[in-house]
Enzyme design. Structure first.
Site, short mmCIF file in Angstrom:
data_model
loop_
_atom_site.label_atom_id
_atom_site.label_comp_id
_atom_site.label_asym_id
_atom_site.label_seq_id
_atom_site.Cartn_x
_atom_site.Cartn_y
_atom_site.Cartn_z
N THR A 122 -48.72 -21.02 -64.04
CA THR A 122 -48.98 -19.65 -63.60
C THR A 122 -48.95 -19.60 -62.08
OG1 THR A 122 -50.51 -17.77 -63.75
CG2 THR A 122 -51.52 -19.91 -63.44
N LYS A 155 -56.35 -16.83 -62.49
CA LYS A 155 -56.37 -17.66 -63.71
C LYS A 155 -56.63 -19.12 -63.35
CE LYS A 155 -52.93 -15.30 -66.64
NZ LYS A 155 -51.69 -15.54 -67.38
N ASP A 169 -51.01 -17.45 -71.53
CA ASP A 169 -50.48 -16.10 -71.65
C ASP A 169 -51.62 -15.25 -72.19
OD1 ASP A 169 -47.99 -14.58 -71.14
OD2 ASP A 169 -48.48 -13.83 -73.13
N SER A 170 -51.93 -14.19 -71.49
CA SER A 170 -53.11 -13.43 -71.86
C SER A 170 -52.89 -11.95 -71.63
CB SER A 170 -54.32 -13.94 -71.06
OG SER A 170 -53.98 -14.13 -69.71
P1 IMP Z 1 -49.63 -12.91 -67.99
O1 IMP Z 1 -49.68 -13.53 -66.63
O2 IMP Z 1 -48.28 -12.52 -68.45
O3 IMP Z 1 -50.36 -13.77 -68.99
O4 IMP Z 1 -50.40 -11.54 -67.86
C1 IMP Z 1 -51.75 -11.49 -67.92
C2 IMP Z 1 -52.22 -10.08 -67.54
O5 IMP Z 1 -53.22 -9.69 -68.47
C3 IMP Z 1 -52.88 -10.10 -66.18
O6 IMP Z 1 -52.00 -9.74 -65.16
C4 IMP Z 1 -53.98 -9.07 -66.35
O7 IMP Z 1 -53.47 -7.80 -66.15
C5 IMP Z 1 -54.36 -9.23 -67.81
N1 IMP Z 1 -55.44 -10.23 -67.98
C6 IMP Z 1 -55.35 -11.45 -68.56
N2 IMP Z 1 -56.53 -12.09 -68.51
C7 IMP Z 1 -57.36 -11.26 -67.85
C8 IMP Z 1 -58.72 -11.38 -67.48
O8 IMP Z 1 -59.40 -12.39 -67.68
N3 IMP Z 1 -59.24 -10.30 -66.86
C9 IMP Z 1 -58.54 -9.18 -66.59
N4 IMP Z 1 -57.27 -9.02 -66.90
C10 IMP Z 1 -56.68 -10.06 -67.54
#
Ligand code: IMP
Length: 201
Positions: free
Chosen positions: A8, A13, A70-71
């Site tokens: 990432t 994160k 991925d979240s």
């Molecule tokens: P990724 O980087 O594609 O996994 O996108 C994750 C997105 O989900 C982040 O940019 C946030 O918008 C949201 N997200 C994931 N985890 C969290 C968290 O712990 N708090 C707040 N938003 C989160």
């Protein structure tokens, strides 16, 4: 010191994972490897994108232990949106503030139809551990909660200031990071990663 490379470029994160893993681990992320382009997130599930991110980086750096994350946020009244596109809900290049604005607007529109509040939802996190270009394990975590219509607090990142986890009355933007890191979707997935690592030491 054991080393873990997080797939990432999101420093929030990385910081949460570093703090949850504690001493004994050196945690780095993609910012240390600017020559490696991030994986394209073409999957339509958290699992698929977590796999893409982990294997892409593990193939580039096969000697390192890689962990992807991925979240995102799912809101029931929005049919699970923003889901896998949480990071780019308001469009490619959107900031966290843009995404929160779009979410608040979408919730206000649901209110007109008489749905909610409360608006229920959850954060989900899928992590994939990889080494030598191969998947070692896949781990999922989630935290249920409700969405606010206005931001509360300045802490955290992403949608934190709009999300109140179950069992609490304050948002992740207000709650201390130790509280978030004790119950979050990321904490729950990482607890399983830790168990896996301990049993394969
Ligand atoms: P990724 O980087 O594609 O996994 O996108 C994750 C997105 O989900 C982040 O940019 C946030 O918008 C949201 N997200 C994931 N985890 C969290 C968290 O712990 N708090 C707040 N938003 C989160």
């Amino acid at each position: 010191m054991k080393q873990l490379l997080i797939s990432t470029g999101n420093r929030h994160k990385t910081e949460e994972i570093r703090s949850m893993l504690g001493e004994g681990w050196t945690v780095t992320d993609l910012t240390a490897y600017p020559e490696i382009a991030p994986a394209e997130e073409t999957g339509d599930t958290f699992d698929a994108n977590a796999r893409l991110k982990a294997l892409h980086l593990s193939e580039a750096l096969p000697d390192l232990l890689v962990l992807s994350d991925d979240s995102g946020l799912e809101v029931d009244a929005l049919g699970g949106a923003p889901g896998v596109i949480s990071a780019r809900y308001a469009g490619v290049g959107a900031t966290d503030a843009d995404n929160r604005e779009k979410l608040k607007q979408a919730l206000r529109e649901r209110m007109v139809t008489g749905e909610g509040p409360p608006f229920t939802g959850r954060f989900r996190c899928c992590m994939v551990l990889a080494s030598g270009g191969k998947e070692l394990g896949i781990f999922n975590g989630a935290v249920e909660g409700t969405l606010l219509l206005e931001e509360e607090g300045e802490g955290g990142f992403g949608y934190d200031s709009l999300f109140v986890p179950e069992g609490h009355v304050q948002s992740f933007g207000v709650l201390p990071s130790e509280v978030k890191n004790g119950l979050s979707h990321r904490a729950r997935a990482l607890a399983q990663v830790k168990e896996w690592l301990q049993s394969h030491d």
